[in-house]
Design an enzyme around this catalytic site. Structure first.
Site, mmCIF file in Angstrom:
data_model
loop_
_atom_site.group_PDB
_atom_site.id
_atom_site.type_symbol
_atom_site.label_atom_id
_atom_site.label_comp_id
_atom_site.label_asym_id
_atom_site.label_seq_id
_atom_site.Cartn_x
_atom_site.Cartn_y
_atom_site.Cartn_z
ATOM 1 N N CYS A 192 0.837 -1.203 0.000
ATOM 2 C CA CYS A 192 0.000 0.000 0.000
ATOM 3 C C CYS A 192 0.873 1.255 0.000
ATOM 4 C CB CYS A 192 -0.914 0.006 1.223
ATOM 5 S SG CYS A 192 -2.223 -1.225 1.094
ATOM 6 N N CYS A 196 -3.486 0.259 -3.281
ATOM 7 C CA CYS A 196 -4.191 0.542 -2.025
ATOM 8 C C CYS A 196 -3.534 1.719 -1.305
ATOM 9 C CB CYS A 196 -4.220 -0.705 -1.133
ATOM 10 S SG CYS A 196 -2.656 -1.563 -0.983
#
Ligand code: NAD
Length: 265
Positions: free
Chosen positions: A87, A169
Site C-alpha cells: 500500500c 491501495c
C-alpha cells in the site's frame, strides 16, 4: 541484388503488418529479465519459476492470429506470477515514463508497473506470431492504431495496467507531463484503464504530480482543464484527489541531468 532483397523483404508476405516485428532474442530476454528480477531485484519472488513463466508467455500468443488476442490468453501467465505491491507505493505515469522510472530507481520501495515482474520482463519488447505458426514473426507485428487494437502487446498492457490499478491501495500517485497540452488524456492507458480500475474501497487518495521540463514554460498545470477532468472523474469515484505542480524529489532528478538550469541553483 540489394534492391531485390529489399523488395522481397517488403513484399506483402513478409511485411504483413505496420508495427515493428518481434524483438530479436525475445525468449532469451524474457528468461534473462525474469532471473534478474526474481534473484536480484526483488528476491521475495525468488521461488517463481522463470522457465515456466517464459513458456506461459510464449503459449499466450504463439500460433495464434495476432489480431485476436483476449485477456484469457494471458490468464495462465498472470496466475504463475501473482505479485502484489505494498500500500502507498504504486506510481502511475502517462507521457513521463523515463522520469517515473528514474524516480522509482532511486526510491526503491516505490513501484511503477515496470517495477513489477511482468512489467519488467515485457517493457519495450514486441511480440507476435501467426495463426498456425510455431515461430514468432520477427518481420512485423500489428500496429495498435494502424492494424488492430486487440493485438497481443496492447491486450497484455491493458490487462497488466488494469490489474496494477485494481491492486493499488492507500495513497496512489501519478506522474503527469505538464509540458504537453493535455497532461491528463482520457484516451491514454492511464485515463482509459487505470483511473477506472482504482478501487475506492482500497485507494483513499490519488495524488497527481504535474511535472514540466526544466527551463520551459508549463503547457498544462493543476488548474488546467485536463487535470480538472481527472479531478472530476476521481471525485465521482469517491476517491480524494490532490495535485501539485512541483515535487522536490522529482525536481532534483531533473536537475541531475541539467544542473546548469537557473531553477536548479
Ligand atoms: P503513454 O501515452 O506515455 O504510453 C506509454 C507507452 O505505451 C507508449 O510507448 C505508448 O506508445 C504505448 N501505448 C499506449 N497505449 C497503447 C496501446 N493501446 N497499445 C500499445 N501500446 C500502447 O502513457 P499511458 O498510455 O497512460 O500508459 C502508461 C500507464 O499505463 C502507466 O501507468 C503504466 O502503468 C501503463 N502502461 C505501461 C506500458 C509500457 O510500455 N511499459 C504500456 C502501456 C501502459
Amino acid at each position: 541484388v540489394v534492391v531485390g532483397i529489399w523488395m522481397w523483404r517488403h513484399s506483402s508476405e513478409h511485411m504483413k503488418w505496420k508495427g515493428t516485428g518481434s524483438t530479436a532474442h525475445f525468449q532469451e530476454i524474457v528468461l534473462e529479465r525474469c532471473y534478474n528480477y526474481t534473484q536480484l531485484v526483488q528476491p521475495e519472488l525468488r521461488d517463481r519459476d522463470c522457465q515456466k513463466i517464459r513458456e506461459a508467455f510464449r503459449n499466450a500468443f504463439i500460433s495464434k492470429d495476432p489480431c485476436s488476442a483476449t485477456e484469457e490468453d494471458y490468464h495462465p501467465l498472470m496466475k504463475l506470477v501473482n505479485q502484489t505491491v505494498p500500500c502507498d507505493k504504486a506510481v502511475f505515469w502517462s507521457k513521463t515514463k523515463e522520469l517515473a522510472h528514474q524516480y522509482t530507481k532511486v526510491q526503491r520501495e516505490m513501484f511503477t508497473l515496470e517495477d513489477t515482474l511482468l512489467g519488467y520482463i515485457a517493457d519495450d519488447l514486441s511480440w507476435c506470431s501467426d495463426a498456425g505458426s510455431y515461430e514468432m514473426n520477427y518481420q512485423s507485428c500489428p500496429h495498435w492504431k494502424k492494424d488492430c487494437s486487440n493485438n497481443f502487446v496492447s491486450v497484455f498492457w491493458d490487462l497488466l495496467s488494469k490489474r496494477f490499478a485494481e491492486n493499488a491501495c492507500g495513497l496512489a500517485r501519478v506522474l503527469l507531463n505538464g509540458s504537453i497540452s493535455n497532461a491528463f488524456d482520457r484516451k491514454s492507458t492511464f485515463g482509459r484503464v487505470e483511473v477506472h480500475n482504482l478501487n475506492p474501497m482500497k485507494v483513499h487518495t490519488l495524488q497527481a504530480w504535474v511535472i514540466h521540463d526544466l527551463g520551459k514554460l508549463p503547457s498544462d498545470s493543476c488548474s488546467g482543464s485536463s487535470i480538472n477532468d481527472l479531478r472530476w472523474i476521481i471525485k465521482q469515484r469517491n476517491i480524494k484527489f490532490t495535485c501539485q505542480g512541483t515535487y522536490s524529489s522529482v525536481k532534483f532528478l531533473q536537475c541531475v541531468k541539467k544542473p546548469e538550469e537557473s531553477s536548479c541553483r
